[in-house]
Design an enzyme around this catalytic site. Structure first.
Site, PDB file in Angstrom:
ATOM      1  N   THR A 195      -2.974  -8.762  -0.932  1.00 55.29           N
ATOM      2  CA  THR A 195      -1.592  -8.400  -0.638  1.00 55.29           C
ATOM      3  C   THR A 195      -1.521  -7.059   0.084  1.00 55.29           C
ATOM      4  O   THR A 195      -2.363  -6.199  -0.104  1.00 55.29           O
ATOM      5  CB  THR A 195      -0.740  -8.350  -1.931  1.00 55.29           C
ATOM      6  OG1 THR A 195       0.596  -8.006  -1.600  1.00 55.29           O
ATOM      7  CG2 THR A 195      -1.296  -7.340  -2.929  1.00 55.29           C
ATOM      8  N   ARG A 196      -0.494  -6.941   0.939  1.00 64.67           N
ATOM      9  CA  ARG A 196      -0.183  -5.664   1.582  1.00 64.67           C
ATOM     10  C   ARG A 196       1.265  -5.278   1.279  1.00 64.67           C
ATOM     11  O   ARG A 196       1.823  -4.371   1.887  1.00 64.67           O
ATOM     12  CB  ARG A 196      -0.385  -5.732   3.103  1.00 64.67           C
ATOM     13  CG  ARG A 196       0.232  -6.926   3.778  1.00 64.67           C
ATOM     14  CD  ARG A 196       0.113  -6.866   5.300  1.00 64.67           C
ATOM     15  NE  ARG A 196       1.382  -6.612   5.931  1.00 64.67           N
ATOM     16  CZ  ARG A 196       2.239  -7.562   6.298  1.00 64.67           C
ATOM     17  NH1 ARG A 196       1.951  -8.843   6.089  1.00 64.67           N
ATOM     18  NH2 ARG A 196       3.378  -7.250   6.868  1.00 64.67           N
ATOM     19  N   HIS A 200       6.310  -8.630  -6.560  1.00 63.56           N
ATOM     20  CA  HIS A 200       7.579  -8.965  -7.197  1.00 63.56           C
ATOM     21  C   HIS A 200       7.346 -10.134  -8.162  1.00 63.56           C
ATOM     22  O   HIS A 200       6.223 -10.610  -8.331  1.00 63.56           O
ATOM     23  CB  HIS A 200       8.625  -9.295  -6.138  1.00 63.56           C
ATOM     24  CG  HIS A 200       8.872  -8.163  -5.176  1.00 63.56           C
ATOM     25  ND1 HIS A 200       9.375  -6.946  -5.578  1.00 63.56           N
ATOM     26  CD2 HIS A 200       8.638  -8.051  -3.839  1.00 63.56           C
ATOM     27  CE1 HIS A 200       9.464  -6.131  -4.530  1.00 63.56           C
ATOM     28  NE2 HIS A 200       9.010  -6.779  -3.468  1.00 63.56           N
ATOM     29  N   HIS A 203       5.464 -13.227  -6.900  1.00 67.24           N
ATOM     30  CA  HIS A 203       4.023 -13.027  -6.734  1.00 67.24           C
ATOM     31  C   HIS A 203       3.313 -13.144  -8.085  1.00 67.24           C
ATOM     32  O   HIS A 203       2.220 -13.721  -8.177  1.00 67.24           O
ATOM     33  CB  HIS A 203       3.731 -11.645  -6.138  1.00 67.24           C
ATOM     34  CG  HIS A 203       4.348 -11.415  -4.793  1.00 67.24           C
ATOM     35  ND1 HIS A 203       5.320 -10.475  -4.570  1.00 67.24           N
ATOM     36  CD2 HIS A 203       4.130 -12.023  -3.603  1.00 67.24           C
ATOM     37  CE1 HIS A 203       5.670 -10.506  -3.296  1.00 67.24           C
ATOM     38  NE2 HIS A 203       4.967 -11.437  -2.691  1.00 67.24           N
ATOM     39  N   ARG A 289       1.098 -18.873   2.770  1.00 62.40           N
ATOM     40  CA  ARG A 289       1.853 -19.419   3.891  1.00 62.40           C
ATOM     41  C   ARG A 289       1.947 -18.312   4.941  1.00 62.40           C
ATOM     42  O   ARG A 289       2.288 -17.187   4.626  1.00 62.40           O
ATOM     43  CB  ARG A 289       3.243 -19.821   3.391  1.00 62.40           C
ATOM     44  CG  ARG A 289       4.134 -20.476   4.404  1.00 62.40           C
ATOM     45  CD  ARG A 289       5.487 -20.822   3.758  1.00 62.40           C
ATOM     46  NE  ARG A 289       6.373 -21.430   4.735  1.00 62.40           N
ATOM     47  CZ  ARG A 289       7.109 -20.745   5.610  1.00 62.40           C
ATOM     48  NH1 ARG A 289       7.044 -19.422   5.629  1.00 62.40           N
ATOM     49  NH2 ARG A 289       7.897 -21.369   6.462  1.00 62.40           N
ATOM     50  N   HIS A 291      -0.450 -16.660   6.326  1.00 59.18           N
ATOM     51  CA  HIS A 291      -1.325 -15.605   5.814  1.00 59.18           C
ATOM     52  C   HIS A 291      -1.643 -14.593   6.909  1.00 59.18           C
ATOM     53  O   HIS A 291      -2.092 -14.953   7.995  1.00 59.18           O
ATOM     54  CB  HIS A 291      -2.621 -16.240   5.289  1.00 59.18           C
ATOM     55  CG  HIS A 291      -3.555 -15.282   4.632  1.00 59.18           C
ATOM     56  ND1 HIS A 291      -3.608 -15.118   3.269  1.00 59.18           N
ATOM     57  CD2 HIS A 291      -4.469 -14.421   5.146  1.00 59.18           C
ATOM     58  CE1 HIS A 291      -4.518 -14.208   2.968  1.00 59.18           C
ATOM     59  NE2 HIS A 291      -5.057 -13.767   4.097  1.00 59.18           N
ATOM     60  N   ALA A 477       9.980  10.551  28.875  1.00 59.17           N
ATOM     61  CA  ALA A 477       9.256   9.463  28.195  1.00 59.17           C
ATOM     62  C   ALA A 477       9.284   8.178  29.021  1.00 59.17           C
ATOM     63  O   ALA A 477       9.896   7.181  28.616  1.00 59.17           O
ATOM     64  CB  ALA A 477       9.838   9.232  26.806  1.00 59.17           C
TER      65      ALA A 477
END
Length: 572
Positions: A195-196, A200, A203, A289, A291, A477
């Site tokens: 996981t990153r 919750h 999970h 899903r 991934h 910029a």
């Protein structure tokens, strides 16, 4: 498929402490390469065996095999190019057969490398093959073209010492340390969860189910190296993980941190993650899903299909040596007050299914709205709110861009005064001319120096934003890639509001308050934006200001209204 973990130690690339000490002294005579943050992550996993069977950064033959067929030159499965990218200037000073010192960003030597290969890769081909498209909307493709060095060096690595981590030291384990831990506890079947993101309730439910389905112990193995720009920082995430770890049975679950630099490469990344987890002693791996998907491409479509990663992983599962456990998409069923796998629900038309997307969660956090307990643990929400307070309490950056003479500085000054009048947070103006005088006085106006000037402005603005202040930047910029890099730096800490001051070049030349256009037309100023050098018009700025026929006060007020609509300030 039944699998028993082989928990024997795997090869590492370190020499003994005595040899390392001797080599450190000798390395003073070697040419040195200061590693980028991504290269430091890669080197650590090369040295500790996380990238076994690799013995160093890929040479050209291995690189070509990996890019074309996901295989090293000897046929071994390996899906991700692990390359030492360097500048053209550095590569020209290195000969094949020469040893170089690999150092961290403070100059501490971590390893030496014997250079066996020195070549210029086809990066467009690498992007197409590895990431599926040469599209700079993909963060790794953008990195490949706009951050990584032009030349690759390959060769075996000799490890002298690992990078030092001062954070969460008790949670960091090498592959062999984890294997020893599993041996000690008698664990033989271990399912890893990558996981990153914060954990919750959904999970937690899916990891419970995955461990039960595999009849395995659970390793929560979050990535704390480099993830996708804009992700929650790893300090906050680890505090979130630790807050919910006691929701798992201690005897069956453990957590370890992985210092991996993700590439967000979807299907290939899933195979790569599986090989890394097999090296850490895991027998099973949860593949989600989409991934490691990076989100939308330039056309607004997902880069990868939802189940592409699972299909590629399943195809190579036996070679990976780590069995796949399918990710179940978990949703909250209100009537039954529990999480269920959506594809297992048969009475969908009779029940209320609830779910909160990542986008919706970020919105609720930024606006200070309620996050229901069925979705996340109160301890996790508390940690997220500490790092991500409501937007009206966060720092942010307003970044004006436009031609010289477009009115950027004048509008920025007016905006600064209006924000200071409102009070509440400190305001800093980083005007192009002021920065040139105080921060970049030694720089010229070549593309390289202009880029460096903008990156300096972005760095200072990111520090101001991180510490809750308001930064107003007003450089020209001209280059989109540089503006994007600054946006990514700042959005790690707060909002980035790009304002394109869209005054036409004809109008700017009419104004020509400083006489610069006249000098540029006469050829006395080289590489002048809009005359002899390009300006990349922002495609999707937060605000585009038409200044011709509009007074400064109105322009500044348009910016205030945009800031209010984004929840960054309150005008009432």
């Amino acid at each position: 498929m039944t699998m028993l973990s082989n928990l024997a130690p795997i090869p590492e690339l370190y020499v003994s402490p005595d040899s390392a000490q001797k080599m450190k002294l000798e390395a003073a005579e070697l040419k040195s390469h200061d590693l980028s943050p991504r290269q430091i992550c890669d080197l650590e996993l090369l040295m500790n065996g996380g990238f076994n069977p690799l013995k160093g950064f890929l040479g050209e033959a291995d690189y070509n095999g990996v890019v074309d067929d996901m295989r090293l030159a000897d046929g071994t499965l390996w899906p991700m190019p692990i390359t030492l990218d360097v500048s053209k200037e550095f590569a020209e000073g290195v000969e094949v057969g020469e040893d170089i010192a690999l150092r961290d960003q403070e100059g501490v030597i971590l390893a030496t490398m014997t250079v066996t290969d020195n070549w210029t890769p086809d990066k467009s081909k690498e992007a197409e093959k590895v990431f599926g498209a040469d599209d700079s909307a993909h963060p790794a493709v953008n990195y490949l073209h706009n951050t990584a060095g032009k030349v690759y060096l390959g060769g075996p690595v000799t490890g002298l010492q690992p990078p030092i981590h001062y954070d969460f030291r008790a949670r960091r384990d090498t592959p062999n340390e984890l294997r020893a831990y599993f041996r000690k506890l008698g664990w033989r079947r271990i399912v890893a969860f990558q996981t990153r993101n914060p954990l919750h309730r959904a999970h937690q439910e899916l990891t419970f189910r995955a461990a039960k389905e595999a009849q395995a112990n659970l390793l929560i193995h979050p990535v704390v190296g480099l993830t996708k720009p804009g992700d929650v920082d790893h300090f906050t995430r680890v505090r979130c993980y630790e807050a919910v770890l006691d929701k798992y049975p201690a005897a069956t679950t453990t957590m370890s941190l992985l210092n991996l630099a993700m590439r967000m490469a979807g299907p290939r990344e899933a195979v790569w993650h599986g090989l890394i987890r097999a090296n850490h002693g895991c027998t099973h791996f949860i593949v989600g899903r989409d991934h490691a998907g990076p989100g939308k491409n330039s056309a607004g479509d997902d880069f990868y299909g939802a189940y592409d990663a699972q299909e590629l992983y399943r195809k190579h599962q036996d070679e990976i040596g780590c069995e796949m456990v399918d990710f179940k998409h978990m949703v909250w069923v209100q009537e039954r007050a529990q999480y269920e796998a959506i594809d297992e629900i048969e009475d969908k038309d009779k029940i209320t299914i609830l779910n909160i997307s990542g986008t919706e969660l970020r919105r609720r956090l930024s606006e200070g709205l309620e996050i229901p307990e069925w979705f996340s643990f109160p301890e996790v929400v508390k940690e997220l709110r500490r790092t991500k307070p409501p937007r009206s309490q966060q720092g942010f950056t307003v970044f004006f861009t436009g031609f010289s003479g477009s009115g950027k500085s004048t509008i920025a000054n007016a905006l600064m005064v209006k924000l200071m009048e409102m009070g509440g947070r400190p305001v800093t103006l980083l005007d192009g001319d002021l920065v040139r005088k105080n921060l970049s006085s030694e720089l010229g106006f070549s593309k390289e120096h202009r880029d460096l000037n903008i990156r300096r402005i972005g760095y200072v603005a990111s520090e101001i934003t991180k510490n809750g202040g308001l930064a107003i930047c007003a450089p020209i910029a001209p280059y989109a890639t540089t503006r994007r890099a600054v946006r990514e730096d700042i959005e790690a800490f707060g909002a980035f509001v790009e304002v394109h001051v869209a005054t036409s070049i004809e109008e700017c030349e009419k104004r020509d308050r400083k006489g610069l256009y006249k000098l540029a037309r006469a050829g006395k100023i080289k590489e002048f934006t809009g005359i002899s050098d390009p300006y990349d018009v922002p495609e999707n700025p937060e605000l585009r200001l038409e200044t011709e026929g509009t007074d400064v006060d109105n322009c500044a007020h348009q910016v205030l209204l945009k800031l209010e609509s984004m929840g960054l300030i309150g005008l009432s």
